[in-house]
Design an enzyme around this catalytic site. Structure first.
Site, PDB file in Angstrom:
ATOM      1  N   ASP A 123      15.639  18.245   4.042  1.00 51.99           N
ATOM      2  CA  ASP A 123      16.890  18.840   3.556  1.00 51.99           C
ATOM      3  C   ASP A 123      18.053  18.310   4.386  1.00 51.99           C
ATOM      4  OD1 ASP A 123      17.730  21.114   1.566  1.00 51.99           O
ATOM      5  OD2 ASP A 123      19.044  21.269   3.308  1.00 51.99           O
ATOM      6  N   ARG A 160       4.575  25.676  -1.281  1.00 51.49           N
ATOM      7  CA  ARG A 160       5.748  26.391  -0.779  1.00 51.49           C
ATOM      8  C   ARG A 160       5.392  27.821  -0.359  1.00 51.49           C
ATOM      9  NH1 ARG A 160       9.332  28.458   1.321  1.00 51.49           N
ATOM     10  NH2 ARG A 160      11.546  28.570   0.791  1.00 51.49           N
ATOM     11  N   TYR A 213      28.972  22.940   5.174  1.00 48.52           N
ATOM     12  CA  TYR A 213      28.003  24.028   5.388  1.00 48.52           C
ATOM     13  C   TYR A 213      28.096  24.586   6.809  1.00 48.52           C
ATOM     14  CZ  TYR A 213      25.810  23.104   0.891  1.00 48.52           C
ATOM     15  OH  TYR A 213      25.577  22.983  -0.451  1.00 48.52           O
ATOM     16  N   ARG A 220      16.266  15.547  -6.395  1.00 48.49           N
ATOM     17  CA  ARG A 220      15.487  16.787  -6.235  1.00 48.49           C
ATOM     18  C   ARG A 220      14.197  16.770  -7.054  1.00 48.49           C
ATOM     19  NH1 ARG A 220      17.665  21.599  -4.255  1.00 48.49           N
ATOM     20  NH2 ARG A 220      19.513  21.190  -3.026  1.00 48.49           N
TER      21      ARG A 220
HETATM   22  O1  CP3 Z   1      15.263  15.287  -3.833  1.00 46.27           O
HETATM   23  C1  CP3 Z   1      14.188  15.655  -3.305  1.00 46.27           C
HETATM   24  O2  CP3 Z   1      13.187  15.955  -3.972  1.00 46.27           O
HETATM   25  C2  CP3 Z   1      14.091  15.643  -1.791  1.00 46.27           C
HETATM   26  C3  CP3 Z   1      14.374  16.852  -1.117  1.00 46.27           C
HETATM   27  C4  CP3 Z   1      15.773  17.444  -1.006  1.00 46.27           C
HETATM   28  C5  CP3 Z   1      15.970  18.831  -0.821  1.00 46.27           C
HETATM   29  N1  CP3 Z   1      17.287  19.045  -0.585  1.00 46.27           N
HETATM   30  C6  CP3 Z   1      14.892  19.842  -0.840  1.00 46.27           C
HETATM   31  C7  CP3 Z   1      15.226  21.249  -1.065  1.00 46.27           C
HETATM   32  C8  CP3 Z   1      17.030  16.827  -0.953  1.00 46.27           C
HETATM   33  C9  CP3 Z   1      17.407  15.364  -1.135  1.00 46.27           C
HETATM   34  C10 CP3 Z   1      17.976  17.869  -0.687  1.00 46.27           C
HETATM   35  C11 CP3 Z   1      19.418  17.602  -0.512  1.00 46.27           C
HETATM   36  C12 CP3 Z   1      20.344  18.726  -0.376  1.00 46.27           C
HETATM   37  N2  CP3 Z   1      20.129  19.938   0.226  1.00 46.27           N
HETATM   38  C13 CP3 Z   1      21.699  18.676  -0.776  1.00 46.27           C
HETATM   39  C14 CP3 Z   1      22.406  17.484  -1.386  1.00 46.27           C
HETATM   40  C15 CP3 Z   1      22.119  17.312  -2.826  1.00 46.27           C
HETATM   41  C16 CP3 Z   1      22.687  18.377  -3.718  1.00 46.27           C
HETATM   42  O3  CP3 Z   1      21.877  19.055  -4.361  1.00 46.27           O
HETATM   43  O4  CP3 Z   1      23.916  18.522  -3.769  1.00 46.27           O
HETATM   44  C17 CP3 Z   1      22.271  19.930  -0.463  1.00 46.27           C
HETATM   45  C18 CP3 Z   1      23.714  20.345  -0.723  1.00 46.27           C
HETATM   46  C19 CP3 Z   1      21.268  20.723   0.177  1.00 46.27           C
HETATM   47  C20 CP3 Z   1      21.414  22.080   0.755  1.00 46.27           C
HETATM   48  C21 CP3 Z   1      20.476  23.038   0.135  1.00 46.27           C
HETATM   49  N3  CP3 Z   1      19.117  23.072   0.346  1.00 46.27           N
HETATM   50  C22 CP3 Z   1      20.804  24.093  -0.760  1.00 46.27           C
HETATM   51  C23 CP3 Z   1      22.192  24.413  -1.251  1.00 46.27           C
HETATM   52  C24 CP3 Z   1      19.598  24.739  -1.061  1.00 46.27           C
HETATM   53  C25 CP3 Z   1      19.452  25.991  -1.880  1.00 46.27           C
HETATM   54  C26 CP3 Z   1      19.568  25.770  -3.315  1.00 46.27           C
HETATM   55  C27 CP3 Z   1      18.226  25.494  -3.879  1.00 46.27           C
HETATM   56  O5  CP3 Z   1      18.081  24.509  -4.643  1.00 46.27           O
HETATM   57  O6  CP3 Z   1      17.335  26.310  -3.602  1.00 46.27           O
HETATM   58  C28 CP3 Z   1      18.549  24.058  -0.400  1.00 46.27           C
HETATM   59  C29 CP3 Z   1      17.098  24.362  -0.454  1.00 46.27           C
HETATM   60  C30 CP3 Z   1      16.185  23.287  -0.892  1.00 46.27           C
HETATM   61  N4  CP3 Z   1      16.242  21.988  -0.493  1.00 46.27           N
HETATM   62  C31 CP3 Z   1      15.081  23.428  -1.773  1.00 46.27           C
HETATM   63  C32 CP3 Z   1      14.471  22.164  -1.888  1.00 46.27           C
HETATM   64  C33 CP3 Z   1      13.234  21.801  -2.668  1.00 46.27           C
HETATM   65  C34 CP3 Z   1      14.622  24.734  -2.411  1.00 46.27           C
HETATM   66  C35 CP3 Z   1      14.004  25.581  -1.349  1.00 46.27           C
HETATM   67  C36 CP3 Z   1      12.759  26.299  -1.787  1.00 46.27           C
HETATM   68  O7  CP3 Z   1      11.764  25.658  -2.138  1.00 46.27           O
HETATM   69  O8  CP3 Z   1      12.779  27.529  -1.695  1.00 46.27           O
END
Ligand code: CP3
Length: 342
Positions: free
Chosen positions: A73, A36, A149, A23
């Site tokens: 994502d 964003r 999910y 992340r």
């Molecule tokens: O790593 C990176 O920089 C690449 C991008 C990336 C995102 N999500 C961007 C994201 C990666 C590799 C993921 C993987 C992901 N997404 C996982 C597996 C890894 C882990 O953390 O367990 C999972 C379970 C998700 C599902 C997901 N997406 C959730 C639960 C959430 C909400 C929680 C949160 O952190 O906000 C997201 C949203 C998300 N995915 C964001 C980002 C940058 C935040 C959204 C925003 O900018 O508002």
């Protein structure tokens, strides 16, 4: 210059210590928050190749990490299959949950590849802009975690609905997993064709399963994806991150034949090395320590590198960076790695 990540994963070169952060593109970076803001809808952001390219490169520009990870994502797959997926700020993902076996047969597998073209376009653009010595990591959620999910409809600590669905409707659930194996294999293969140098499978909720179910829903699908990818792209390494696999880690490592293993915060790296002597290991600094205590970040990073000395090791976190992480803490982590590896 060759890629540190690939030397570590493929050639198993030791003491190269490539580093990146799970992340690493995200809300802790002001330059991320700025872009964003112009996308009220998170998924449209993911499907805009110029924006995805820009935020993918942000942590490389700032920290000079050895690898960029595609900005996307794991939930683009259910979206591509026609399930309703949305993200509400502060609440995480919301999906219209799958409740019956019949809904699984209505997933629109055929449209997925076409639907995901903007992701492949982003991969092409990123690879073009990225320095040759940096690796580009493509990724997908592993079938079990994505299915969690799809059935739960939102994030959860337990994913009780998903786990019970797997017990109650094993045939339908295995149809869902098989569908995800096919779509995920094709999705990762297209990312590789577009320029990804390595791919990672995120199985964030692997640790919720008892041993038999872990074999059936985590190991077997991962094995199928890895073996098909290896046939199609023999030179591309695969990293498996089965979070909280615990005692199942050795079985996961041996049976799936991944080249690299992501290690979560709960597992001592030395124990992981005993469980998986063949793989490059990646991890496992606690993201909450990264957010909190600068002095301990440095001692802990040194300790990880010392523990893994003489073995193929990628410095990373044990899970994703949290949004309130101070940037100077991330910088301290990077400086420590560079200082030690020379
Ligand atoms: O790593 C990176 O920089 C690449 C991008 C990336 C995102 N999500 C961007 C994201 C990666 C590799 C993921 C993987 C992901 N997404 C996982 C597996 C890894 C882990 O953390 O367990 C999972 C379970 C998700 C599902 C997901 N997406 C959730 C639960 C959430 C909400 C929680 C949160 O952190 O906000 C997201 C949203 C998300 N995915 C964001 C980002 C940058 C935040 C959204 C925003 O900018 O508002």
């Amino acid at each position: 210059m060759s890629k540190r990540m690939i030397a570590c994963l493929k050639e198993k070169q030791v003491d190269h210590y490539p580093f990146w952060f799970m992340r690493q593109a995200g809300r802790y970076l002001p330059e991320y928050r700025k872009i964003r803001e112009s996308f009220p809808d998170f998924l449209s952001f993911c499907y805009t190749p110029d924006a995805a390219t820009e935020v993918t490169l942000q942590p490389i520009t700032r920290f000079d990490c050895d690898a960029a990870i595609l900005f996307s994502d794991i939930l683009v797959i259910p979206d591509a299959l026609g399930q309703e997926v949305g993200f509400t700020p502060g609440h995480g993902p919301k999906l219209r949950p799958i409740e019956t076996a019949a809904e699984i047969t209505r997933l629109e597998e055929k449209r997925a590849e076409e639907f995901l073209q903007p992701v492949f376009q982003a991969v092409r653009q990123i690879r073009k802009s990225l320095a040759e010595e940096k690796a580009l990591i493509g990724f997908a959620g592993a079938p079990w975690t994505v299915a969690c999910y799809m059935i739960e409809g939102e994030g959860s600590k337990e994913f009780a609905k998903a786990r019970q669905f797997a017990y109650r409707e094993p045939i339908a659930f295995s149809q869902l997993i098989d569908c995800l194996v096919r779509v995920t294999t094709a999705y990762l293969s297209e990312q590789i064709k577009a320029g990804a140098d390595v791919v990672q499978l995120f199985d964030s909720w692997a640790g919720l399963l008892p041993p038999d179910e872990f074999k059936r829903w985590v190991i077997e699908p991962t094995q199928q994806i890895v073996s098909q990818l290896k046939t199609l792209h023999p030179d591309i390494p695969v990293i498996g991150f089965a979070r909280c696999a615990g005692m199942m880690l050795a079985d996961y490592a041996n049976s799936t034949d991944v080249d690299g293993l992501g290690i979560d915060t709960s597992m001592p790296l030395i124990k992981a090395r005993e469980a998986a002597p063949k793989q490059a290991l990646q991890g496992n600094l606690d993201p909450l320590l990264l957010a909190t205590d600068k002095a301990r970040i440095m001692t802990q990073t040194k300790r990880m590198m010392k523990d893994m000395k003489g073995t193929p090791y990628i410095v990373n976190l044990g899970h994703g960076i949290v949004p309130h992480t101070p940037i100077d803490h991330v910088q301290a982590f990077c400086d420590t790695v560079r200082e030690i590896r020379g």
